[in-house]
Scaffold this motif. Structure first.
Motif, PDB file in Angstrom:
ATOM      1  N   LYS A 112      44.461  -6.721 -14.795  1.00  0.00           N
ATOM      2  CA  LYS A 112      45.708  -6.371 -14.124  1.00  0.00           C
ATOM      3  C   LYS A 112      45.401  -5.240 -13.158  1.00  0.00           C
ATOM      4  O   LYS A 112      44.910  -4.183 -13.555  1.00  0.00           O
ATOM      5  CB  LYS A 112      46.774  -5.957 -15.134  1.00  0.00           C
ATOM      6  CG  LYS A 112      48.145  -5.762 -14.497  1.00  0.00           C
ATOM      7  CD  LYS A 112      49.210  -5.425 -15.532  1.00  0.00           C
ATOM      8  CE  LYS A 112      50.577  -5.255 -14.860  1.00  0.00           C
ATOM      9  NZ  LYS A 112      51.617  -4.847 -15.835  1.00  0.00           N
ATOM     10  N   ALA A 114      46.073  -2.502  -9.958  1.00  0.00           N
ATOM     11  CA  ALA A 114      46.998  -1.614  -9.276  1.00  0.00           C
ATOM     12  C   ALA A 114      46.287  -0.933  -8.112  1.00  0.00           C
ATOM     13  O   ALA A 114      45.099  -0.621  -8.195  1.00  0.00           O
ATOM     14  CB  ALA A 114      47.558  -0.557 -10.231  1.00  0.00           C
ATOM     15  N   TYR A 155      47.705  -1.012 -16.776  1.00  0.00           N
ATOM     16  CA  TYR A 155      46.757  -1.659 -15.861  1.00  0.00           C
ATOM     17  C   TYR A 155      45.320  -1.520 -16.364  1.00  0.00           C
ATOM     18  O   TYR A 155      44.996  -0.627 -17.132  1.00  0.00           O
ATOM     19  CB  TYR A 155      46.877  -1.059 -14.447  1.00  0.00           C
ATOM     20  CG  TYR A 155      48.204  -1.345 -13.801  1.00  0.00           C
ATOM     21  CD1 TYR A 155      48.430  -2.529 -13.105  1.00  0.00           C
ATOM     22  CD2 TYR A 155      49.256  -0.435 -13.906  1.00  0.00           C
ATOM     23  CE1 TYR A 155      49.648  -2.796 -12.519  1.00  0.00           C
ATOM     24  CE2 TYR A 155      50.493  -0.699 -13.324  1.00  0.00           C
ATOM     25  CZ  TYR A 155      50.684  -1.885 -12.632  1.00  0.00           C
ATOM     26  OH  TYR A 155      51.896  -2.155 -12.071  1.00  0.00           O
TER      27      TYR A 155
END
Length: 421
Positions: A112, A114, A155
């Motif tokens: 994930k 960012a 994240y």
């Protein structure tokens, strides 16, 4: 004619029915290296593990033989080969052999992602967001509000946009202090600092840098380019001191601030000196841009060399340096590269420009996590200037400089292997 088309269709279907794996080569034969990373990420997002074939044909990918995956490769214009189970087993034996500097790395978890970046439009582009967008890899934009709310813990991977963590607004004062975007940026930053209870922007940025440091220590993956690299470490080293001049924070700097720096708090750099002149477009002597001017480097001869690592003994730097060439075009930025004497001894230098005696691409471990710093602004724009148009990556689908960014995207997906030492 219909019979010929039917025969071709049957031949294709029959060939695919006998294929058990899809090989995505990452050597010179690949038509679109950048999109290949996007497909690999997409396959992982479908809960399908894949294998990264380290040092095999430029760091190729071995994917499951699924019709949907093949269709995705075709749609995105990525070259691939259909191979049998027998071929896949042969490759596995070849890569695992002690006599070869290759290995198979299983990728299992989709990271994930960012990007730490202001939500408002900036007057310059960012190579990582360009790469992610072109490769069709999803990411979230987070900034001070999200980090102060501790949302970073959700994240796996964080990229630092070309941020100035020292609170000096990029040291653009001398050139851009009268520009409307600079004036608005300063107002926005000051409002953000006040919102979170800080008197100065530098204090907020230190708090953010420390939260990012905690993210890495807890097992996160950090990637940064250009000025985000050295300004991040400067902020951490300078915690509790005021080395910022009045035009940036309203009061004069402490003349003895530099003697109070604590280099044990930094990730990559030590024993550096800050550039105290507020009018100088430079943060410290970490950056090697000044020294390069005397080395006769120009766009025609500026290259950095990627080191080759042992795939079996040093899998992490091996993953991060996968490429179809090992001599990559150099490029400038506010922080172009790193003077070697400022790099901590435990940091792994993965790419260097010998002619300038500099490190370009470095990596390290902090706590349970990892970080990578990459000098320069845009791998396909040698001297990117503020206000220039963003690079069109449709023109550079095989960029080796951009490949290094995308290696870092997939790194957190790797299944952890037991250390060999």
């Amino acid at each position: 004619m219909k019979r010929i088309l039917l025969l071709l269709l049957l031949t294709t279907v029959t060939s695919f029915s006998y294929a058990n794996k899809i090989l995505v080569p990452m050597d010179q034969s690949q038509s679109n290296h950048m999109k290949a990373y996007g497909v690999a990420y997409w396959v992982l997002s479908q809960d399908e593990p894949i294998d990264w074939m380290l040092n095999f044909r430029g760091g190729s990918f071995l994917l499951p033989a699924r019709t949907g995956i093949q269709n995705e490769l075709v749609i995105r214009g990525v070259s691939y080969e259909l191979i049998s189970d027998a071929d896949a087993a042969r490759y596995a034996r070849e890569l695992s052999s002690p006599s070869t500097n290759m290995d198979m790395m299983r990728l299992e978890k989709v990271p994930k992602i960012a990007v730490y970046s202001p939500k408002s439009k900036m007057p310059w582009d960012d190579a990582v967001t360009l790469a992610l967008s072109y490769a069709e890899i999803p990411y979230d934009v987070v900034y001070d509000d999200e980090l102060m709310a501790d949302e970073l813990t959700t994240y796996d991977w964080l990229h630092l946009h070309h941020e100035d963590f020292t609170g000096q607004y990029g040291k653009f004062y001398a050139s851009f202090k009268n520009y409307s975007w600079y004036i608005q940026q300063q107002k926005d930053y000051e409002a953000m600092a006040k919102k979170h209870g800080f008197r100065k922007v530098s204090q907020l940025k230190l708090a953010i840098a420390q939260k990012i440091q905690t993210f890495v220590a807890g097992g996160g993956f950090l990637f940064a380019m250009c000025s985000a690299t050295d300004s991040f470490d400067i902020a951490l080293a300078a915690a509790g001191t005021d080395f910022i001049e009045a035009m940036y924070d309203g009061d004069p700097a402490d003349p003895s601030a530099e003697s109070k720096f604590d280099f044990s708090q930094t990730l990559a750099f030590e024993n550096f000196r800050i550039k105290k002149d507020p009018m100088e477009y430079e943060f410290s002597n970490i950056d090697n841009t000044d020294a390069r001017r005397s080395r006769s480097l120009n766009e025609g001869n500026d290259y950095f060399k990627l080191f080759q690592f042992s795939a079996k003994w040093d899998p992490i730097p091996t993953m991060l340096t996968q490429n179809h060439i090992n001599l990559v075009k150099g490029f400038y930025g506010q922080t172009t590269s790193f003077k070697k004497f400022t790099v901590k001894p435990d940091v792994v230098i993965m790419g260097e420009t010998t002619a300038a005696d500099e490190a370009k691409y470095i990596h390290g471990v902090f706590g349970k996590g990892f970080w990578t710093f990459y000098g320069g602004h845009d791998p396909e724009d040698y001297r990117h200037q503020v206000g220039e148009e963003p690079t069109d990556l449709n023109l550079y689908p095989n960029s080796p400089g951009y490949r290094l960014i995308l290696n870092n995207i997939l790194f957190p997906a790797a299944k952890k292997k037991k250390r060999k030492t």
